[in-house]
Design a protein around this motif. Sequence first.
Motif, mmCIF file in Angstrom:
data_model
loop_
_atom_site.group_PDB
_atom_site.id
_atom_site.type_symbol
_atom_site.label_atom_id
_atom_site.label_comp_id
_atom_site.label_asym_id
_atom_site.label_seq_id
_atom_site.Cartn_x
_atom_site.Cartn_y
_atom_site.Cartn_z
ATOM 1 N N ILE A 144 0.713 -15.657 -87.401
ATOM 2 C CA ILE A 144 -0.595 -15.289 -87.960
ATOM 3 C C ILE A 144 -0.466 -14.493 -89.261
ATOM 4 N N HIS A 145 0.780 -14.282 -89.723
ATOM 5 C CA HIS A 145 1.034 -13.549 -90.979
ATOM 6 C C HIS A 145 0.419 -12.153 -90.942
ATOM 7 N N SER A 146 0.692 -11.446 -89.857
ATOM 8 C CA SER A 146 0.143 -10.096 -89.698
ATOM 9 C C SER A 146 1.224 -9.053 -89.970
ATOM 10 N N GLU A 147 1.049 -8.285 -91.044
ATOM 11 C CA GLU A 147 2.015 -7.233 -91.376
ATOM 12 C C GLU A 147 1.948 -6.088 -90.363
ATOM 13 N N ALA A 148 0.757 -5.794 -89.880
ATOM 14 C CA ALA A 148 0.605 -4.694 -88.921
ATOM 15 C C ALA A 148 1.331 -5.006 -87.624
ATOM 16 N N LEU A 149 1.158 -6.213 -87.114
ATOM 17 C CA LEU A 149 1.817 -6.592 -85.874
ATOM 18 C C LEU A 149 3.326 -6.689 -86.070
ATOM 19 N N ALA A 150 3.749 -7.135 -87.241
ATOM 20 C CA ALA A 150 5.182 -7.190 -87.538
ATOM 21 C C ALA A 150 5.775 -5.786 -87.541
ATOM 22 N N ALA A 151 5.030 -4.814 -88.094
ATOM 23 C CA ALA A 151 5.503 -3.433 -88.114
ATOM 24 C C ALA A 151 5.585 -2.869 -86.701
ATOM 25 N N ILE A 152 4.581 -3.175 -85.869
ATOM 26 C CA ILE A 152 4.598 -2.728 -84.485
ATOM 27 C C ILE A 152 5.787 -3.334 -83.747
ATOM 28 N N ALA A 153 6.080 -4.610 -84.042
ATOM 29 C CA ALA A 153 7.207 -5.286 -83.405
ATOM 30 C C ALA A 153 8.529 -4.609 -83.775
ATOM 31 N N LYS A 154 8.667 -4.255 -85.052
ATOM 32 C CA LYS A 154 9.898 -3.579 -85.491
ATOM 33 C C LYS A 154 10.041 -2.219 -84.824
ATOM 34 N N ASP A 155 8.914 -1.550 -84.627
ATOM 35 C CA ASP A 155 8.954 -0.263 -83.951
ATOM 36 C C ASP A 155 9.402 -0.448 -82.503
ATOM 37 N N SER A 156 8.964 -1.547 -81.883
ATOM 38 C CA SER A 156 9.392 -1.849 -80.509
ATOM 39 C C SER A 156 10.898 -2.106 -80.460
ATOM 40 N N ARG A 157 11.401 -2.807 -81.478
ATOM 41 C CA ARG A 157 12.846 -3.059 -81.541
ATOM 42 C C ARG A 157 13.615 -1.740 -81.668
ATOM 43 N N ASN A 158 13.117 -0.833 -82.520
ATOM 44 C CA ASN A 158 13.768 0.469 -82.671
ATOM 45 C C ASN A 158 13.760 1.243 -81.358
ATOM 46 N N ASP A 159 12.637 1.152 -80.640
ATOM 47 C CA ASP A 159 12.547 1.844 -79.357
ATOM 48 C C ASP A 159 13.513 1.242 -78.338
ATOM 49 N N ALA A 160 13.709 -0.075 -78.417
ATOM 50 C CA ALA A 160 14.656 -0.721 -77.507
ATOM 51 C C ALA A 160 16.073 -0.208 -77.748
ATOM 52 N N TRP A 161 16.459 -0.173 -79.020
ATOM 53 C CA TRP A 161 17.798 0.316 -79.341
ATOM 54 C C TRP A 161 17.942 1.798 -79.016
ATOM 55 N N THR A 162 16.868 2.558 -79.190
ATOM 56 C CA THR A 162 16.909 3.976 -78.838
ATOM 57 C C THR A 162 17.141 4.151 -77.343
ATOM 58 N N SER A 163 16.475 3.313 -76.539
ATOM 59 C CA SER A 163 16.648 3.391 -75.088
ATOM 60 C C SER A 163 18.066 2.987 -74.682
ATOM 61 N N PHE A 164 18.614 1.988 -75.344
ATOM 62 C CA PHE A 164 19.998 1.595 -75.061
ATOM 63 C C PHE A 164 20.963 2.724 -75.447
ATOM 64 N N SER A 165 20.658 3.415 -76.554
ATOM 65 C CA SER A 165 21.478 4.558 -76.960
ATOM 66 C C SER A 165 21.373 5.684 -75.936
ATOM 67 N N THR A 166 20.171 5.847 -75.393
ATOM 68 C CA THR A 166 19.964 6.842 -74.348
ATOM 69 C C THR A 166 20.849 6.543 -73.143
ATOM 70 N N THR A 167 20.901 5.271 -72.781
ATOM 71 C CA THR A 167 21.738 4.860 -71.653
ATOM 72 C C THR A 167 23.205 5.178 -71.909
ATOM 73 N N ALA A 168 23.664 4.861 -73.132
ATOM 74 C CA ALA A 168 25.060 5.131 -73.486
ATOM 75 C C ALA A 168 25.358 6.623 -73.443
ATOM 76 N N ALA A 169 24.399 7.443 -73.928
ATOM 77 C CA ALA A 169 24.597 8.894 -73.945
ATOM 78 C C ALA A 169 24.673 9.452 -72.521
ATOM 79 N N ILE A 170 23.852 8.920 -71.628
ATOM 80 C CA ILE A 170 23.852 9.401 -70.245
ATOM 81 C C ILE A 170 25.167 9.042 -69.553
ATOM 82 N N ILE A 171 25.686 7.859 -69.867
ATOM 83 C CA ILE A 171 26.990 7.466 -69.318
ATOM 84 C C ILE A 171 28.072 8.431 -69.794
#
Length: 303
Positions: A144-171
């Motif tokens: 749909i060529h939506s910049e806002a939704l694309a930005a939200i998607a990138k933020d979700s990707r960052n949150d995913a990697w942050t959560s994976f980093s959290t897992t690594a730190a807890i280990i």
Amino acid sequence: MQERYQNLKIAQRGVLLNITAYIVLTLLKLVVGQLSHSATLLADGSNNLTDIFSSCAIMVGLRLARRPPDEHHQYGHWKAETIATLLTSLIMLLVGLSVLYSSIRDLFLQESSIPDIHALFVGLFSGCVMYIIYLRNTKRAAAIHSEALAAIAKDSRNDAWTSFSTTAAIIGANFSMPWLDGLAALIIGLLILKTAYNIFSASAFSLSDGFDDDLLDEYTAAVQKIPGVELVHNIQGRSYGANIFIDIIIWVDPQMTVRQSHHITEKIESLLRRKYGVFDTDVHVEPWDIDYEPQQPNELNSH
């Protein structure tokens, strides 16, 4: 026009999915993080808390952007989306500073403790959920060529990697390195600040009518290939949300009829809309000045 408004509704549904996921994951991380004594998981939960407010601001902006033009907003309300994004960056900035302060305090006071193993599974689960949402919204944003939704998607990707980093730190913290949990929280705080800065910069650039010079060069090169266009004398661009508005001055043969020059302007509008997705193009036609010396592209496109 109707298609643009429909795309905004589709983008809203994508943002609503994010809000729902963030609410569930934030509660899960904050509760488990508190019970398991994980500073990293608490920082990650705080990050998701900002994402709830950010996504709500984007949702309001998308809703306002759907309003049709009126007497006081003849170009429409498209910029409401960008204003909401700017406010989102300020919220993220405040939370990022808070997380950064807490993590530094814990490191210097040596208050870090070994997180419970349950925090690990929460981090891993959250990362998987957010990455799936990232893939879904990225595909929808491209359609749909939506910049806002694309930005939200990138933020979700960052949150995913942050959560994976959290897992690594807890280990790591469970292998005789408890300070690693606080260090990871510090890194998460810095990532929040970096994301806030990037969003703020992009929003401020758009709201001040900044525009990508490389895109203007592409438009100029494409328009000058149209038969009858002697020279693109000047071109300016601005964005209203995800919509691009172009003002362009072309030079044509002075002997050309009004009908012929009008036909060229229609070709330009059609080309920019079809090939580059330009929402609106305003073409001004002037007689070709034979003695004119062409400028360099970066000088031609300056505004």
